[in-house]
Design a protein around this motif. Structure first.
Motif, PDB file in Angstrom:
ATOM      1  N   ASP A  93       0.807  -1.212   0.000  1.00  0.00           N
ATOM      2  CA  ASP A  93       0.000   0.000   0.000  1.00  0.00           C
ATOM      3  C   ASP A  93       0.840   1.261   0.000  1.00  0.00           C
ATOM      4  O   ASP A  93       0.320   2.364   0.095  1.00  0.00           O
ATOM      5  CB  ASP A  93      -0.968   0.017   1.193  1.00  0.00           C
ATOM      6  N   LEU A  94       2.168   1.125  -0.092  1.00  0.00           N
ATOM      7  CA  LEU A  94       3.009   2.291  -0.233  1.00  0.00           C
ATOM      8  C   LEU A  94       2.891   2.833  -1.650  1.00  0.00           C
ATOM      9  O   LEU A  94       2.846   2.058  -2.611  1.00  0.00           O
ATOM     10  CB  LEU A  94       4.477   1.949   0.047  1.00  0.00           C
ATOM     11  N   PRO A  95       2.819   4.147  -1.824  1.00  0.00           N
ATOM     12  CA  PRO A  95       2.696   4.694  -3.172  1.00  0.00           C
ATOM     13  C   PRO A  95       3.933   4.401  -3.992  1.00  0.00           C
ATOM     14  O   PRO A  95       5.060   4.568  -3.524  1.00  0.00           O
ATOM     15  CB  PRO A  95       2.528   6.199  -2.915  1.00  0.00           C
ATOM     16  N   LEU A  96       3.733   3.905  -5.204  1.00  0.00           N
ATOM     17  CA  LEU A  96       4.843   3.592  -6.085  1.00  0.00           C
ATOM     18  C   LEU A  96       5.121   4.768  -7.009  1.00  0.00           C
ATOM     19  O   LEU A  96       4.227   5.556  -7.336  1.00  0.00           O
ATOM     20  CB  LEU A  96       4.520   2.340  -6.908  1.00  0.00           C
ATOM     21  N   VAL A  97       6.376   4.886  -7.430  1.00  0.00           N
ATOM     22  CA  VAL A  97       6.764   5.963  -8.337  1.00  0.00           C
ATOM     23  C   VAL A  97       6.694   5.440  -9.764  1.00  0.00           C
ATOM     24  O   VAL A  97       7.386   4.468 -10.102  1.00  0.00           O
ATOM     25  CB  VAL A  97       8.194   6.454  -8.030  1.00  0.00           C
ATOM     26  N   ARG A 123      10.296  11.586 -11.417  1.00  0.00           N
ATOM     27  CA  ARG A 123      11.361  11.900 -10.476  1.00  0.00           C
ATOM     28  C   ARG A 123      11.072  11.288  -9.107  1.00  0.00           C
ATOM     29  O   ARG A 123       9.951  11.357  -8.613  1.00  0.00           O
ATOM     30  CB  ARG A 123      11.493  13.416 -10.326  1.00  0.00           C
ATOM     31  N   VAL A 124      12.074  10.674  -8.518  1.00  0.00           N
ATOM     32  CA  VAL A 124      11.926  10.063  -7.201  1.00  0.00           C
ATOM     33  C   VAL A 124      11.892  11.170  -6.146  1.00  0.00           C
ATOM     34  O   VAL A 124      12.796  12.008  -6.101  1.00  0.00           O
ATOM     35  CB  VAL A 124      13.086   9.094  -6.909  1.00  0.00           C
ATOM     36  N   PRO A 125      10.852  11.214  -5.296  1.00  0.00           N
ATOM     37  CA  PRO A 125      10.767  12.284  -4.291  1.00  0.00           C
ATOM     38  C   PRO A 125      11.822  12.119  -3.205  1.00  0.00           C
ATOM     39  O   PRO A 125      12.190  10.999  -2.839  1.00  0.00           O
ATOM     40  CB  PRO A 125       9.356  12.124  -3.723  1.00  0.00           C
ATOM     41  N   LEU A 126      12.298  13.233  -2.684  1.00  0.00           N
ATOM     42  CA  LEU A 126      13.219  13.234  -1.567  1.00  0.00           C
ATOM     43  C   LEU A 126      12.435  13.145  -0.261  1.00  0.00           C
ATOM     44  O   LEU A 126      11.237  13.466  -0.234  1.00  0.00           O
ATOM     45  CB  LEU A 126      14.067  14.505  -1.595  1.00  0.00           C
ATOM     46  N   PRO A 127      13.074  12.702   0.844  1.00  0.00           N
ATOM     47  CA  PRO A 127      12.344  12.564   2.117  1.00  0.00           C
ATOM     48  C   PRO A 127      11.610  13.824   2.540  1.00  0.00           C
ATOM     49  O   PRO A 127      10.512  13.745   3.101  1.00  0.00           O
ATOM     50  CB  PRO A 127      13.460  12.203   3.107  1.00  0.00           C
ATOM     51  N   ALA A 128      12.168  14.995   2.266  1.00  0.00           N
ATOM     52  CA  ALA A 128      11.510  16.241   2.668  1.00  0.00           C
ATOM     53  C   ALA A 128      10.212  16.476   1.909  1.00  0.00           C
ATOM     54  O   ALA A 128       9.361  17.282   2.320  1.00  0.00           O
ATOM     55  CB  ALA A 128      12.456  17.422   2.444  1.00  0.00           C
ATOM     56  N   GLU A 129      10.030  15.749   0.803  1.00  0.00           N
ATOM     57  CA  GLU A 129       8.848  15.923  -0.039  1.00  0.00           C
ATOM     58  C   GLU A 129       7.773  14.867   0.208  1.00  0.00           C
ATOM     59  O   GLU A 129       6.739  14.871  -0.453  1.00  0.00           O
ATOM     60  CB  GLU A 129       9.265  15.899  -1.520  1.00  0.00           C
ATOM     61  N   PHE A 130       8.002  13.953   1.145  1.00  0.00           N
ATOM     62  CA  PHE A 130       7.012  12.912   1.423  1.00  0.00           C
ATOM     63  C   PHE A 130       5.728  13.548   1.939  1.00  0.00           C
ATOM     64  O   PHE A 130       5.769  14.496   2.743  1.00  0.00           O
ATOM     65  CB  PHE A 130       7.536  11.918   2.461  1.00  0.00           C
ATOM     66  N   ASP A 131       4.581  12.990   1.526  1.00  0.00           N
ATOM     67  CA  ASP A 131       3.316  13.511   2.045  1.00  0.00           C
ATOM     68  C   ASP A 131       3.001  12.849   3.386  1.00  0.00           C
ATOM     69  O   ASP A 131       3.682  11.926   3.833  1.00  0.00           O
ATOM     70  CB  ASP A 131       2.176  13.297   1.040  1.00  0.00           C
ATOM     71  N   ASP A 132       1.946  13.348   4.044  1.00  0.00           N
ATOM     72  CA  ASP A 132       1.604  12.871   5.393  1.00  0.00           C
ATOM     73  C   ASP A 132       1.264  11.394   5.402  1.00  0.00           C
ATOM     74  O   ASP A 132       1.582  10.676   6.363  1.00  0.00           O
ATOM     75  CB  ASP A 132       0.438  13.692   5.956  1.00  0.00           C
ATOM     76  N   ARG A 133       0.597  10.923   4.361  1.00  0.00           N
ATOM     77  CA  ARG A 133       0.207   9.506   4.310  1.00  0.00           C
ATOM     78  C   ARG A 133       1.449   8.612   4.284  1.00  0.00           C
ATOM     79  O   ARG A 133       1.520   7.595   4.996  1.00  0.00           O
ATOM     80  CB  ARG A 133      -0.657   9.253   3.081  1.00  0.00           C
ATOM     81  N   LEU A 134       2.419   8.981   3.450  1.00  0.00           N
ATOM     82  CA  LEU A 134       3.633   8.184   3.363  1.00  0.00           C
ATOM     83  C   LEU A 134       4.428   8.247   4.663  1.00  0.00           C
ATOM     84  O   LEU A 134       4.956   7.239   5.143  1.00  0.00           O
ATOM     85  CB  LEU A 134       4.499   8.671   2.198  1.00  0.00           C
ATOM     86  N   ARG A 135       4.515   9.433   5.276  1.00  0.00           N
ATOM     87  CA  ARG A 135       5.233   9.563   6.539  1.00  0.00           C
ATOM     88  C   ARG A 135       4.611   8.684   7.626  1.00  0.00           C
ATOM     89  O   ARG A 135       5.301   8.043   8.413  1.00  0.00           O
ATOM     90  CB  ARG A 135       5.238  11.021   7.001  1.00  0.00           C
ATOM     91  N   ALA A 136       3.276   8.657   7.649  1.00  0.00           N
ATOM     92  CA  ALA A 136       2.575   7.850   8.652  1.00  0.00           C
ATOM     93  C   ALA A 136       2.852   6.369   8.438  1.00  0.00           C
ATOM     94  O   ALA A 136       3.068   5.613   9.395  1.00  0.00           O
ATOM     95  CB  ALA A 136       1.078   8.137   8.596  1.00  0.00           C
TER      96      ALA A 136
END
Length: 341
Positions: A3-7, A12-25
């Motif tokens: 259920d993790l969002p795939l790229v 472009r692969v997102p950097l950690p600072a660009e992760f959304d709240d759902r992915l961080r959770a």
């Protein structure tokens, strides 16, 4: 992980600072789940040591009015100074406590200690040890456990007694010697880890500070010092049938075998007590059977790799080198004086 969002390909692969709240959770959930799993895999004695390390750290922080989450270069160096100069702790103890503090902070408080801070603290610790060596101060700590040599082992097991206590201690000493066991490895053995074989026993050591290993334990020529016969006598006397139960158990003072297994500390204490009963003045410890096996095997000319297969040491292990030195110092190929004078 599904259920993790795939790229999508090409994006472009997102950097950690660009992760959304759902992915961080979701990542936080995975961190917590992995911590729980790792905790379950960690030997009990390691977990207990980390708890003691954290207790020391929090006491230090309270003394100097420092939040326990403030593990900086300055506070960790002050911690080392406090343990070395005020509490007179041993080098290895302080080094381990630094590790216990950083692990606990990461797992329980989500605080990742800057590696340069721990490196600075350990460099200070090395400086203190070097100064102590140059000043010829006595080495701190208990020192190396005396090796339980074969003659020592035979004398001790011969005096273990014939009651249920003696049967257990004899089996634990002989099997512990044969598998070069640490005290935690002895305490961690379950019945399922000890399998019968036509040539003796196959002992699977799963609770260990190193990689798991399987040790083939043959019948001994001397029946009175045979680990296989001693184990079978204990298994029968204690009526150990459940494969998930501990191989070595506590015994009530009345002689009834309890379902609880021995703690690593208790396993070591029983080895020490057996040596004292046999009249030895030096205190054998839980590590003595391990160093004794390696030492005696080397005396018999056994190959280093064969010894390491039983002890679980890696190639080039400095600890194993220490065991070998006890014997090799009198080997004509390793002592330049033999045959020279």
């Amino acid at each position: 992980m599904t259920d993790l969002p795939l790229v999508p390909a090409g994006q472009r692969v997102p950097l950690p600072a660009e992760f959304d709240d759902r992915l961080r959770a979701r990542l936080a959930e995975l961190d917590e789940a992995s911590d729980v799993h790792a905790q379950g895999q960690r030997p009990v004695n390691t977990t207990r040591s980390y708890a003691a390390d954290w207790k020391t750290w929090t006491a230090f922080c309270e003394t100097f009015h420092i939040p326990p989450t403030a593990a900086t270069r300055g506070t960790l160096r002050a911690f080392v100074d406090f343990l070395w100069n005020r509490e007179k702790r041993a080098y290895a103890t302080i080094d381990r406590k630094l590790a216990g503090v950083t692990v606990t902070l990461r797992q329980q408080y989500r605080v990742v200690v800057d590696p340069t801070a721990t490196k600075a603290a350990r460099e200070l610790l090395k400086d203190y040890r070097k100064e102590a060596e140059e000043a010829e101060e006595p080495a701190r700590g208990r020192g190396k456990a005396p090796a339980m040599r074969l003659d020592d082992l035979r004398r001790i097991v011969a005096l273990c007694g014939t009651d249920i206590f003696g049967i257990r201690d004899r089996a634990m000493l002989l099997l512990g010697f044969s598998i070069a066991a640490r005290r935690a490895e002895l305490a961690g053995l379950r019945l399922r880890n000890i399998r019968d074989d036509a040539n003796g026993l196959l002992v699977d050591i799963r609770v260990s500070k190193t990689d798991p290993r399987t040790v083939p334990v043959p019948f001994a020529k001397d029946p009175d010092a045979c680990p296989v016969r001693a184990w079978k006598e204990w298994q029968t006397a204690a009526q150990i049938l459940d494969p998930n139960m501990h191989a070595f158990r506590r015994i009530h003072h009345t002689g009834s075998v309890q379902p609880q297994g021995l703690s690593p500390q208790r396993a070591g204490d029983l080895i020490t007590a057996a040596g004292l009963r046999a009249g030895f003045e030096e205190l054998f410890t839980g590590h003595s059977v391990r160093s004794g096996m390696a030492t005696e095997a080397r005396r018999k000319g056994k190959d280093r790799k064969a010894i390491a297969a039983i002890t679980g040491h890696k190639d080039g292990s400095k600890v194993l080198d220490g065991y070998m030195q006890i014997v090799d110092q009198w080997d004509e190929n390793d002592n330049a004086l033999i045959g020279l004078l």
